[in-house]
Write a protein that holds these residues in place. Structure first.
Motif, PDB file in Angstrom:
ATOM      1  N   VAL A  12       6.834   6.387  -1.461  1.00 35.57           N
ATOM      2  CA  VAL A  12       6.884   6.550  -2.905  1.00 35.57           C
ATOM      3  C   VAL A  12       5.485   6.536  -3.508  1.00 35.57           C
ATOM      4  O   VAL A  12       4.762   5.557  -3.387  1.00 35.57           O
ATOM      5  CB  VAL A  12       7.720   5.419  -3.550  1.00 35.57           C
ATOM      6  N   GLY A  13       5.099   7.630  -4.171  1.00 37.78           N
ATOM      7  CA  GLY A  13       3.864   7.677  -4.940  1.00 37.78           C
ATOM      8  C   GLY A  13       2.603   7.609  -4.092  1.00 37.78           C
ATOM      9  O   GLY A  13       2.587   7.852  -2.899  1.00 37.78           O
ATOM     10  N   SER A  14       1.503   7.242  -4.762  1.00 34.76           N
ATOM     11  CA  SER A  14       0.212   7.123  -4.103  1.00 34.76           C
ATOM     12  C   SER A  14       0.152   5.839  -3.288  1.00 34.76           C
ATOM     13  O   SER A  14       1.069   5.034  -3.293  1.00 34.76           O
ATOM     14  CB  SER A  14      -0.901   7.107  -5.158  1.00 34.76           C
ATOM     15  N   VAL A  15      -0.977   5.651  -2.595  1.00 35.60           N
ATOM     16  CA  VAL A  15      -1.145   4.448  -1.779  1.00 35.60           C
ATOM     17  C   VAL A  15      -1.064   3.188  -2.649  1.00 35.60           C
ATOM     18  O   VAL A  15      -0.411   2.205  -2.287  1.00 35.60           O
ATOM     19  CB  VAL A  15      -2.493   4.497  -1.032  1.00 35.60           C
ATOM     20  N   ALA A  16      -1.738   3.222  -3.803  1.00 42.32           N
ATOM     21  CA  ALA A  16      -1.727   2.060  -4.705  1.00 42.32           C
ATOM     22  C   ALA A  16      -0.317   1.778  -5.225  1.00 42.32           C
ATOM     23  O   ALA A  16       0.135   0.632  -5.267  1.00 42.32           O
ATOM     24  CB  ALA A  16      -2.681   2.288  -5.881  1.00 42.32           C
ATOM     25  N   GLN A  17       0.396   2.836  -5.595  1.00 39.66           N
ATOM     26  CA  GLN A  17       1.762   2.675  -6.092  1.00 39.66           C
ATOM     27  C   GLN A  17       2.674   2.158  -4.990  1.00 39.66           C
ATOM     28  O   GLN A  17       3.525   1.303  -5.217  1.00 39.66           O
ATOM     29  CB  GLN A  17       2.292   4.013  -6.623  1.00 39.66           C
ATOM     30  N   THR A  18       2.497   2.688  -3.786  1.00 39.37           N
ATOM     31  CA  THR A  18       3.325   2.259  -2.665  1.00 39.37           C
ATOM     32  C   THR A  18       3.103   0.784  -2.363  1.00 39.37           C
ATOM     33  O   THR A  18       4.042   0.039  -2.110  1.00 39.37           O
ATOM     34  CB  THR A  18       3.008   3.092  -1.407  1.00 39.37           C
ATOM     35  N   PHE A  19       1.824   0.356  -2.390  1.00 40.63           N
ATOM     36  CA  PHE A  19       1.521  -1.053  -2.112  1.00 40.63           C
ATOM     37  C   PHE A  19       2.143  -1.963  -3.163  1.00 40.63           C
ATOM     38  O   PHE A  19       2.731  -2.988  -2.844  1.00 40.63           O
ATOM     39  CB  PHE A  19      -0.001  -1.263  -2.071  1.00 40.63           C
ATOM     40  N   GLU A  20       2.025  -1.592  -4.442  1.00 38.51           N
ATOM     41  CA  GLU A  20       2.590  -2.412  -5.505  1.00 38.51           C
ATOM     42  C   GLU A  20       4.108  -2.420  -5.441  1.00 38.51           C
ATOM     43  O   GLU A  20       4.753  -3.449  -5.664  1.00 38.51           O
ATOM     44  CB  GLU A  20       2.106  -1.916  -6.870  1.00 38.51           C
ATOM     45  N   ALA A  21       4.702  -1.271  -5.151  1.00 41.52           N
ATOM     46  CA  ALA A  21       6.155  -1.203  -5.048  1.00 41.52           C
ATOM     47  C   ALA A  21       6.663  -2.007  -3.859  1.00 41.52           C
ATOM     48  O   ALA A  21       7.778  -2.522  -3.874  1.00 41.52           O
ATOM     49  CB  ALA A  21       6.593   0.259  -4.902  1.00 41.52           C
ATOM     50  N   ASN A  22       5.815  -2.153  -2.833  1.00 40.58           N
ATOM     51  CA  ASN A  22       6.206  -2.897  -1.635  1.00 40.58           C
ATOM     52  C   ASN A  22       5.825  -4.367  -1.699  1.00 40.58           C
ATOM     53  O   ASN A  22       6.028  -5.098  -0.717  1.00 40.58           O
ATOM     54  CB  ASN A  22       5.538  -2.278  -0.396  1.00 40.58           C
ATOM     55  N   SER A  23       5.271  -4.838  -2.821  1.00 37.05           N
ATOM     56  CA  SER A  23       4.784  -6.215  -2.895  1.00 37.05           C
ATOM     57  C   SER A  23       5.883  -7.243  -2.630  1.00 37.05           C
ATOM     58  O   SER A  23       5.682  -8.204  -1.886  1.00 37.05           O
ATOM     59  CB  SER A  23       4.135  -6.477  -4.262  1.00 37.05           C
ATOM     60  N   VAL A  24       7.065  -7.045  -3.241  1.00 35.34           N
ATOM     61  CA  VAL A  24       8.174  -7.979  -3.018  1.00 35.34           C
ATOM     62  C   VAL A  24       8.683  -7.899  -1.575  1.00 35.34           C
ATOM     63  O   VAL A  24       8.841  -8.933  -0.923  1.00 35.34           O
ATOM     64  CB  VAL A  24       9.313  -7.735  -4.037  1.00 35.34           C
ATOM     65  N   PRO A  25       8.951  -6.687  -1.021  1.00 37.99           N
ATOM     66  CA  PRO A  25       9.374  -6.623   0.384  1.00 37.99           C
ATOM     67  C   PRO A  25       8.368  -7.234   1.346  1.00 37.99           C
ATOM     68  O   PRO A  25       8.759  -7.884   2.317  1.00 37.99           O
ATOM     69  CB  PRO A  25       9.539  -5.115   0.635  1.00 37.99           C
ATOM     70  N   ILE A  26       7.065  -7.018   1.093  1.00 36.38           N
ATOM     71  CA  ILE A  26       6.041  -7.598   1.960  1.00 36.38           C
ATOM     72  C   ILE A  26       6.097  -9.121   1.888  1.00 36.38           C
ATOM     73  O   ILE A  26       5.981  -9.818   2.909  1.00 36.38           O
ATOM     74  CB  ILE A  26       4.638  -7.081   1.569  1.00 36.38           C
TER      75      ILE A  26
END
Length: 229
Positions: free
Chosen positions: A40-54
């Motif tokens: 989903v989205g750019s690298v920054a967006q993907t990292f933020e969107a994955n913050s809870v799963p991580i």
């Protein structure tokens, strides 16, 4: 060790076996969440969107390691190991409560951010349709708010709106699909509820395990003290 101490020992051991299972389940659940939004989205967006799963993945790994330590401490009746486990369990308990509170209080803010991520992907779909296709296939949705978005922009409905194996996709079939904002929001809304209530349940069990670990460590210490007299 008296009957009470033996009971505490084996109850603590059983608790930690359950924690090992909980840790594995959290790892699996976090991995599923990451796999759903990894493109989903750019690298920054993907990292933020994955913050809870991580965070869930890390929590699962920590629970697994600490639970293994607790199992060893309980079976071997090692005071040092059991007290170390107690300290880790207390820190883990506080961290998990903080995570649940964060998810609980920031739910609306997080879902609003997810809407912005989908909107950004939609705005970029004219130059990079692959990301939008991945989103539509993953969440079985079409367009930002619905298939009408393509119609308004005089665009052809992509095959991804009708599934991975679709050869073509008609407007009539695409209109049965929800918009990706709604589908993405619904997915995260359900996932966040699972995190909240499961987290509270695990935290309650962790509190009991912390108390039992302290009792076992104290029992073992007293036995050693008596043996030295």
């Amino acid at each position: 060790m008296d009957c009470g101490g033996v009971l505490v020992k084996y109850v603590l051991f059983i608790f930690n076996i359950l924690f090992v299972v909980c840790g594995i389940l959290l790892i699996i659940f976090g991995s599923i969440l990451v796999s759903h939004i990894q493109q989903v989205g750019s690298v920054a967006q993907t990292f933020e969107a994955n913050s809870v799963p991580i965070a869930i993945l890390i929590l699962g790994c920590v629970i697994f390691i600490i639970s293994f330590l607790g199992c060893c401490g309980a079976i071997r009746e090692d005071t040092c190991c059991t007290m170390t486990y107690s300290v880790f369990m207390l820190v883990l308990l506080l961290a998990q409560i903080a995570l649940v509170i964060l998810v609980w209080t920031q739910r609306a803010k997080f879902l609003t951010y997810m809407d912005k991520v989908v909107e950004t992907i939609w705005k970029q779909h004219t130059t990079d349709q692959k990301v939008m296709d991945a989103l539509q296939l993953t969440f079985n949705c079409c367009g930002s708010s619905g298939a009408e978005d393509y119609y308004k922009n005089l665009q052809t409905i992509p095959n991804s709106c009708c599934g991975a194996n679709a050869i073509s996709c008609s407007m009539l079939e695409a209109m049965t699909k929800p918009g990706c904002k709604q589908a993405f929001n619904s997915f995260w809304d359900k996932s966040i509820n699972i995190v909240r209530y499961a987290g509270l349940g695990v935290a309650a069990v962790e509190l009991v395990a912390f108390i039992f670990a302290c009792c076992l460590a104290n029992q073992v210490r007293n036995n050693i003290r008596r043996a030295n007299y």
